[in-house]
Scaffold this active site. Structure first.
Site, PDB file in Angstrom:
ATOM      1  N   ARG A 213     -23.449  12.554 -35.038  1.00 31.86           N
ATOM      2  CA  ARG A 213     -22.792  13.473 -34.656  1.00 31.86           C
ATOM      3  C   ARG A 213     -22.278  12.866 -35.765  1.00 31.86           C
ATOM      4  O   ARG A 213     -21.713  12.391 -36.255  1.00 31.86           O
ATOM      5  CB  ARG A 213     -21.581  13.342 -33.581  1.00 31.86           C
ATOM      6  CG  ARG A 213     -22.149  14.292 -32.577  1.00 31.86           C
ATOM      7  CD  ARG A 213     -22.843  15.713 -32.819  1.00 31.86           C
ATOM      8  NE  ARG A 213     -21.383  16.332 -33.035  1.00 31.86           N
ATOM      9  CZ  ARG A 213     -20.934  17.525 -32.744  1.00 31.86           C
ATOM     10  NH1 ARG A 213     -20.693  17.436 -30.657  1.00 31.86           N
ATOM     11  NH2 ARG A 213     -19.632  18.142 -32.942  1.00 31.86           N
TER      12      ARG A 213
ATOM     13  N   GLY B 269     -14.794   5.842 -31.369  1.00 30.74           N
ATOM     14  CA  GLY B 269     -14.377   4.587 -31.801  1.00 30.74           C
ATOM     15  C   GLY B 269     -15.627   3.883 -33.626  1.00 30.74           C
ATOM     16  O   GLY B 269     -14.943   3.753 -34.023  1.00 30.74           O
TER      17      GLY B 269
ATOM     18  N   ASP C  64     -27.153   3.851 -34.729  1.00 29.91           N
ATOM     19  CA  ASP C  64     -28.162   5.004 -32.844  1.00 29.91           C
ATOM     20  C   ASP C  64     -29.318   4.728 -33.041  1.00 29.91           C
ATOM     21  O   ASP C  64     -30.148   5.650 -33.662  1.00 29.91           O
ATOM     22  CB  ASP C  64     -26.826   5.527 -32.206  1.00 29.91           C
ATOM     23  CG  ASP C  64     -26.623   4.634 -31.245  1.00 29.91           C
ATOM     24  OD1 ASP C  64     -27.091   3.366 -30.848  1.00 29.91           O
ATOM     25  OD2 ASP C  64     -25.037   5.506 -30.175  1.00 29.91           O
TER      26      ASP C  64
ATOM     27  N   HIS D 210     -26.250   0.375 -31.142  1.00 30.45           N
ATOM     28  CA  HIS D 210     -24.812   0.893 -30.280  1.00 30.45           C
ATOM     29  C   HIS D 210     -24.892   0.333 -28.706  1.00 30.45           C
ATOM     30  O   HIS D 210     -24.039   1.049 -28.185  1.00 30.45           O
ATOM     31  CB  HIS D 210     -24.051   2.503 -30.358  1.00 30.45           C
ATOM     32  CG  HIS D 210     -23.149   2.044 -31.310  1.00 30.45           C
ATOM     33  ND1 HIS D 210     -21.865   1.894 -32.705  1.00 30.45           N
ATOM     34  CD2 HIS D 210     -23.859   2.731 -32.834  1.00 30.45           C
ATOM     35  CE1 HIS D 210     -21.507   1.717 -33.634  1.00 30.45           C
ATOM     36  NE2 HIS D 210     -22.749   3.063 -34.002  1.00 30.45           N
TER      37      HIS D 210
ATOM     38  N   ASP E 174     -24.266  -1.607 -20.187  1.00 35.81           N
ATOM     39  CA  ASP E 174     -23.019  -1.043 -21.403  1.00 35.81           C
ATOM     40  C   ASP E 174     -23.171  -1.506 -22.776  1.00 35.81           C
ATOM     41  O   ASP E 174     -23.116  -3.398 -22.548  1.00 35.81           O
ATOM     42  CB  ASP E 174     -21.778  -1.004 -21.017  1.00 35.81           C
ATOM     43  CG  ASP E 174     -20.735   0.595 -22.017  1.00 35.81           C
ATOM     44  OD1 ASP E 174     -21.746   0.468 -22.327  1.00 35.81           O
ATOM     45  OD2 ASP E 174     -19.966   1.183 -20.901  1.00 35.81           O
TER      46      ASP E 174
ATOM     47  N   LEU F 275     -16.270  -0.190 -24.561  1.00 33.90           N
ATOM     48  CA  LEU F 275     -14.891  -0.090 -25.928  1.00 33.90           C
ATOM     49  C   LEU F 275     -13.801   0.120 -25.182  1.00 33.90           C
ATOM     50  O   LEU F 275     -12.309  -0.124 -24.835  1.00 33.90           O
ATOM     51  CB  LEU F 275     -14.606   0.770 -27.089  1.00 33.90           C
ATOM     52  CG  LEU F 275     -15.550   0.295 -27.822  1.00 33.90           C
ATOM     53  CD1 LEU F 275     -16.107   2.119 -29.210  1.00 33.90           C
ATOM     54  CD2 LEU F 275     -15.877  -0.703 -28.651  1.00 33.90           C
TER      55      LEU F 275
ATOM     56  N   LYS G 268     -11.517  -2.907 -24.349  1.00 33.87           N
ATOM     57  CA  LYS G 268     -11.150  -3.606 -24.900  1.00 33.87           C
ATOM     58  C   LYS G 268     -10.020  -2.703 -25.877  1.00 33.87           C
ATOM     59  O   LYS G 268      -8.719  -3.025 -26.305  1.00 33.87           O
ATOM     60  CB  LYS G 268     -12.126  -3.647 -26.365  1.00 33.87           C
ATOM     61  CG  LYS G 268     -13.147  -4.546 -26.232  1.00 33.87           C
ATOM     62  CD  LYS G 268     -14.164  -5.088 -27.392  1.00 33.87           C
ATOM     63  CE  LYS G 268     -14.443  -5.982 -27.420  1.00 33.87           C
ATOM     64  NZ  LYS G 268     -15.586  -6.224 -28.649  1.00 33.87           N
TER      65      LYS G 268
ATOM     66  N   TYR H  13     -66.249 -11.665 -43.170  1.00 30.97           N
ATOM     67  CA  TYR H  13     -66.536 -10.897 -42.300  1.00 30.97           C
ATOM     68  C   TYR H  13     -64.915  -9.497 -41.758  1.00 30.97           C
ATOM     69  O   TYR H  13     -64.988  -9.143 -42.058  1.00 30.97           O
ATOM     70  CB  TYR H  13     -68.304 -10.835 -41.362  1.00 30.97           C
ATOM     71  CG  TYR H  13     -68.015  -9.580 -39.937  1.00 30.97           C
ATOM     72  CD1 TYR H  13     -68.001  -8.214 -40.592  1.00 30.97           C
ATOM     73  CD2 TYR H  13     -67.641  -9.769 -38.653  1.00 30.97           C
ATOM     74  CE1 TYR H  13     -68.622  -6.668 -39.861  1.00 30.97           C
ATOM     75  CE2 TYR H  13     -67.726  -8.607 -37.842  1.00 30.97           C
ATOM     76  CZ  TYR H  13     -68.752  -7.024 -38.240  1.00 30.97           C
ATOM     77  OH  TYR H  13     -68.553  -6.065 -38.327  1.00 30.97           O
TER      78      TYR H  13
HETATM   79  P1  ADQ Z   1     -19.928   5.397 -25.160  1.00 28.12           P
HETATM   80  O1  ADQ Z   1     -20.960   5.353 -23.609  1.00 28.12           O
HETATM   81  O2  ADQ Z   1     -19.570   6.653 -25.173  1.00 28.12           O
HETATM   82  O3  ADQ Z   1     -20.262   4.505 -26.629  1.00 28.12           O
HETATM   83  P2  ADQ Z   1     -17.583   3.628 -25.366  1.00 28.12           P
HETATM   84  O4  ADQ Z   1     -17.690   2.193 -25.454  1.00 28.12           O
HETATM   85  O5  ADQ Z   1     -16.863   2.975 -23.420  1.00 28.12           O
HETATM   86  O6  ADQ Z   1     -18.415   4.058 -24.175  1.00 28.12           O
HETATM   87  O7  ADQ Z   1     -16.464   4.328 -25.850  1.00 28.12           O
HETATM   88  C1  ADQ Z   1     -16.188   5.673 -25.162  1.00 28.12           C
HETATM   89  C2  ADQ Z   1     -14.693   6.128 -25.902  1.00 28.12           C
HETATM   90  O8  ADQ Z   1     -14.374   7.100 -25.260  1.00 28.12           O
HETATM   91  C3  ADQ Z   1     -13.047   5.218 -25.603  1.00 28.12           C
HETATM   92  O9  ADQ Z   1     -13.741   4.700 -27.645  1.00 28.12           O
HETATM   93  C4  ADQ Z   1     -12.737   5.875 -24.917  1.00 28.12           C
HETATM   94  O10 ADQ Z   1     -11.266   5.743 -25.250  1.00 28.12           O
HETATM   95  C5  ADQ Z   1     -13.050   7.439 -24.810  1.00 28.12           C
HETATM   96  N1  ADQ Z   1     -13.001   7.633 -23.555  1.00 28.12           N
HETATM   97  C6  ADQ Z   1     -13.394   7.395 -22.563  1.00 28.12           C
HETATM   98  N2  ADQ Z   1     -13.092   8.033 -21.958  1.00 28.12           N
HETATM   99  C7  ADQ Z   1     -11.582   9.454 -22.145  1.00 28.12           C
HETATM  100  C8  ADQ Z   1     -10.918  10.263 -21.270  1.00 28.12           C
HETATM  101  N3  ADQ Z   1     -11.018  10.556 -20.074  1.00 28.12           N
HETATM  102  N4  ADQ Z   1     -10.031  11.024 -22.658  1.00 28.12           N
HETATM  103  C9  ADQ Z   1     -10.475  10.476 -23.817  1.00 28.12           C
HETATM  104  N5  ADQ Z   1     -10.867   9.243 -24.378  1.00 28.12           N
HETATM  105  C10 ADQ Z   1     -11.853   8.442 -23.666  1.00 28.12           C
HETATM  106  C11 ADQ Z   1     -21.138   3.517 -26.381  1.00 28.12           C
HETATM  107  C12 ADQ Z   1     -22.265   2.933 -25.984  1.00 28.12           C
HETATM  108  C13 ADQ Z   1     -21.084   2.273 -26.173  1.00 28.12           C
HETATM  109  C14 ADQ Z   1     -19.971   1.482 -27.191  1.00 28.12           C
HETATM  110  C15 ADQ Z   1     -20.342   2.570 -27.909  1.00 28.12           C
HETATM  111  C16 ADQ Z   1     -19.650   1.535 -29.408  1.00 28.12           C
HETATM  112  O11 ADQ Z   1     -22.838   3.297 -24.697  1.00 28.12           O
HETATM  113  O12 ADQ Z   1     -21.138   0.714 -25.140  1.00 28.12           O
HETATM  114  O13 ADQ Z   1     -19.752   0.342 -26.976  1.00 28.12           O
HETATM  115  O14 ADQ Z   1     -21.277   3.264 -27.943  1.00 28.12           O
HETATM  116  O15 ADQ Z   1     -20.752   1.024 -30.111  1.00 28.12           O
END
Ligand code: ADQ
Length: 733
Positions: free
Chosen positions: A11, A31, A142, A166, A373, A377, A380, A500
């Protein structure tokens, strides 16, 4: 950042919106988007990715959009609805996503969108090649684009390509289930640098290379076709500064107070995830239920806020999962709610960044319990937002983040009782312990923020040498091979010495398994019919086997490295040396013992030599056993007249006096001069041949291993093509 950077993700980091008839580009807040936006802006390169569905746009709107894309150096890779369904929803999210997260029962039975995955990966690769300029760095992201590195490498051999995964790379025992596993591995290996969040994913990947491709790698690099591919651990972080800023923002603070007021004297537990079955939401709910069950005093004393962002809503598995979560929330609230309140406040929607940080700040306990996972993020972000130094993080040990965030309360997300216990502990933790843990967590999260992550990956990628195979391992360039062909064609008397296995046919999985095919027999026959040409085929196999395979062909055969010889046109085999074989009986039991304890290994016995092969054994265990055996043999043989020959998949014992140099001596002794010799071979015993060749001969090594031969051809097919050309082009006029 000096280099021009091409960022490639499924994307784009923007969403196209139509508002009152005009087009708006909205920055995505995820992220990767935030982390790389800075690099993109500074680098003067481009960002390539799918822009979403643009079919509703009118022509003028589309022109407007294209102009804005160009301004922002965005290159859209457009996908048809069918491509999105099969490449994105079908293969990427339907097959690869559950597989790489170890959730095999989520993979639909019998469905495969592999073809479309390949096609769309090729589409991305072509877009990269069009956007590329010499010197650009390419960074591909990814699991949706795992084939792209190799597809680009084929078109741009000298490009520097990075790939970051990722999500987890699972144990090879799980990854091997994928019918296209080799393609995916080879696809990734097109990169110069492959990055993972944790060392365990990197190790799994290296294990997969060994077990599924037979490719050995050291801890942080693999070599193939003369190229080096670096493997590295780059734990991704978050935009700490922006979360800290929001965390301390007075406006956000007002929201925090409102959330707390609303909860009254209840403690707040918080879950924030995409609504995905990997995030462990169901077991998290069950753990909460268990907690309420075992601690009646906590009933109506806690509020669990679960925010779930709708995700991949068109995929059946996700629709079913959503229903399951809804049902469980309803059931638990039904059982433990009161007239005035329910334990679970469940929101199925996305929330703004400010709101998210307000929730992070309001929470007493953040519950992050994915069943797998890549990193996670959310954990963090929570820590980064807590500039107040308070709050407890409960974190799944199966999230990549657990490798860094050891001060969290780590839980096994499959252990519902254990999680309930951890929640109880988090809720009752002494303030001093909470703040000590949080202080350490904050130190770690701040040290590894998202900008540093991107900068480090690009720094290492920048250090990778452009992917040009090392000189000694590259096939000889066409010009030199042409010179060789000319020299052989001009020879007044030509002697071809052909090994061979591995030279004229691929390397078989066990000795003697690959009989010559029709093409090879025809080739040898035609070479033998060429004027003033002798053909010698040398093998380590038993003469009975060669006799059967090459029955009636007018070529000279040498079996068991030359211990047995059948002259061209003859049917009788002669033994060329008188060697002792008394030692074989003494050594055999030892080989038998190693064969019994190394499944897949086997003994090959010949008239005067014996060998132990482990090509079909587990690669790591096989090599380990071979090292042991080699040592044991050294001791057992003492000063017997026996030589130990070792290659990466076998140990061979051969009596002194039998070797391929002797074959060359014998051929020379029986051939009138002047003579031009050309020897083709692929392994260590062929080096004996090469060393024994008289001056003005030609040594041609097949494959990419080390060799003294000045000429190289890539594989047995290239060797055959060369020899076919020799027959077809005849002699110079
Ligand atoms: P994701 O599976 O999407 O990413 P994650 O790393 O937790 O998982 O990131 C999710 C993001 O979405 C975060 O920035 C969070 O703030 C946001 N988010 C979640 N719920 C939300 C909500 N209700 N409203 C708004 N924002 C929301 C994939 C991998 C992960 C890896 C990342 C980055 O699956 O393991 O950490 O990529 O590499």
């Amino acid at each position: 950042m000096p280099e021009r950077l091409l960022i490639v993700s499924n994307r784009l980091p923007i969403t196209v919106r139509l508002e009152e008839g005009s087009v708006r580009l909205i920055n995505a807040s995820g992220g990767v988007a935030t982390g790389l936006r800075g690099c993109h802006e500074r680098s003067n390169g481009a960002w390539l990715g799918w822009p979403g569905d643009l079919s509703r746009l009118t022509l003028p709107q589309r022109r407007d959009l294209d102009r804005r894309f160009a301004e922002q150096r965005i290159v859209p890779v457009e996908l048809s609805p069918g491509e999105v369904r099969r490449y994105y929803e079908g293969f990427s999210n339907g097959v690869l996503w559950p597989l790489l997260h170890y959730l095999l029962d989520r993979i639909p039975v019998g469905q495969s969108d592999w073809e479309t995955y390949q096609q769309v990966n090729a589409k991305f690769a072509d877009a990269i090649v069009r956007a590329y300029e010499p010197g650009s760095l390419i960074w591909i992201h990814d699991y949706q684009l795992m084939l792209v590195p190799d597809l680009v490498r084929r078109q741009l051999p000298e490009a520097r390509i990075g790939f970051f995964l990722h999500i987890p790379f699972p144990s090879p025992d799980v990854f091997r289930i994928l019918p296209w596993r080799e393609h995916i591995l080879r696809g990734m290996l097109g990169a110069d640098l492959i990055g993972f969040h944790t060392f365990s994913y990197q190790r799994h990947f290296a294990d997969a290379l060994l077990h599924l491709l037979g490719l050995e790698s050291s801890v942080d690099r693999a070599r193939l076709e003369g190229r080096e591919v670096r493997l590295g651990v780059f734990p991704m972080g978050v935009d700490v500064e922006s979360f800290e800023r929001l965390g301390s923002d007075p406006g956000v603070q007002i929201d925090v107070e409102a959330i707390r007021r609303e909860a009254g004297d209840r403690k707040i537990l918080l879950g924030v995830d995409r609504l995905d079955y990997t995030k462990g939401i169901l077991r998290r709910l069950l753990a909460l239920e268990r907690l309420l069950d075992m601690e009646p005093s906590l009933r109506d004393r806690i509020r669990f806020i679960q925010i779930s962002v709708p995700s991949r809503t068109k995929i059946d598995v996700y629709q079913g999962f959503r229903r399951e979560v809804d049902e469980n929330v309803g059931r638990i609230n039904g059982a433990y709610g009161t007239i005035g309140s329910v334990p679970i406040h469940y929101l199925y929607r996305s929330v703004s960044n400010r709101r998210l940080v307000a929730l992070y700040r309001a929470a007493d306990v953040m519950v992050v319990t994915p069943v797998r996972d890549g990193m996670n993020l959310v954990a963090k972000e929570f820590v980064a937002s807590r500039t107040d130094g308070d709050g407890v993080l409960v974190l799944s040990e199966l999230a990549g983040a657990a490798a860094e965030l050891g001060e969290a309360l780590l839980v096994n997300p499959y252990d519902v009782n254990g999680m309930a216990e951890a929640l109880r502990r988090a809720l009752t933790m002494e303030p001093i312990e909470r703040t000590t843990r949080m202080m350490n967590l904050r130190g770690r999260v701040r040290a590894q923020d998202i900008h540093r992550w991107a900068a480090r990956f690009l720094e290492v990628l920048g250090e990778c040498q452009p992917a040009v195979p090392a000189r000694a391992e590259r096939p000889s360039p066409p010009a030199r091979i042409d010179d060789l062909a000319d020299a052989l064609r001009r020879a007044s008397r030509l002697v071809l010495v052909l090994d061979y296995a591995g030279t004229m046919i691929p390397t078989p999985s066990a000795p003697g398994l690959l009989a010559p095919d029709h093409d090879l027999l025809t080739l040898l026959d035609r070479l033998a019919a060429r004027p003033r040409t002798q053909v010698h085929l040398v093998s380590s196999r038993r003469f009975e086997l060669l006799d059967r395979w090459f029955d009636g062909l007018p070529i000279s055969l040498w079996a068991e490295h030359g211990l047995w010889h059948r002259a061209a046109g003859q049917t009788r085999w002669e033994r060329t040396e008188d060697v002792s074989t008394e030692w074989v009986a003494r050594i055999r039991p030892m080989l038998e013992q190693y064969t019994r304890s190394t499944p897949g290994s086997l003994i090959e016995e010949r008239s005067a030599s014996i060998g132990w092969h482990h090509r079909m054994a587990d690669p790591e265990y096989g090599s380990m056993q071979a090292r042991d055996l080699r040592q044991a043999l050294g001791q057992a043989l003492g000063n017997m007249p026996v030589e130990i020959l070792e290659d990466d998949k076998s140990i061979e014992l051969r009596p002194h006096g039998v070797n391929r140099a002797r074959v060359i001596e014998r051929i020379l002794a029986s051939t009138p001069k002047p003579v031009t010799m050309a020897a083709f071979g692929n392994d260590r015993t062929d080096e004996e041949t090469f060393e024994a060749l008289p001056e003005k001969s030609f040594a041609i090594h097949i494959g990419s291993g080390a060799s003294i031969a000045p000429y190289r051809l890539a594989d047995h097919l290239a060797a055959r093509a060369f020899l076919h050309a020799l027959v077809e082009e005849g002699e110079p006029a």
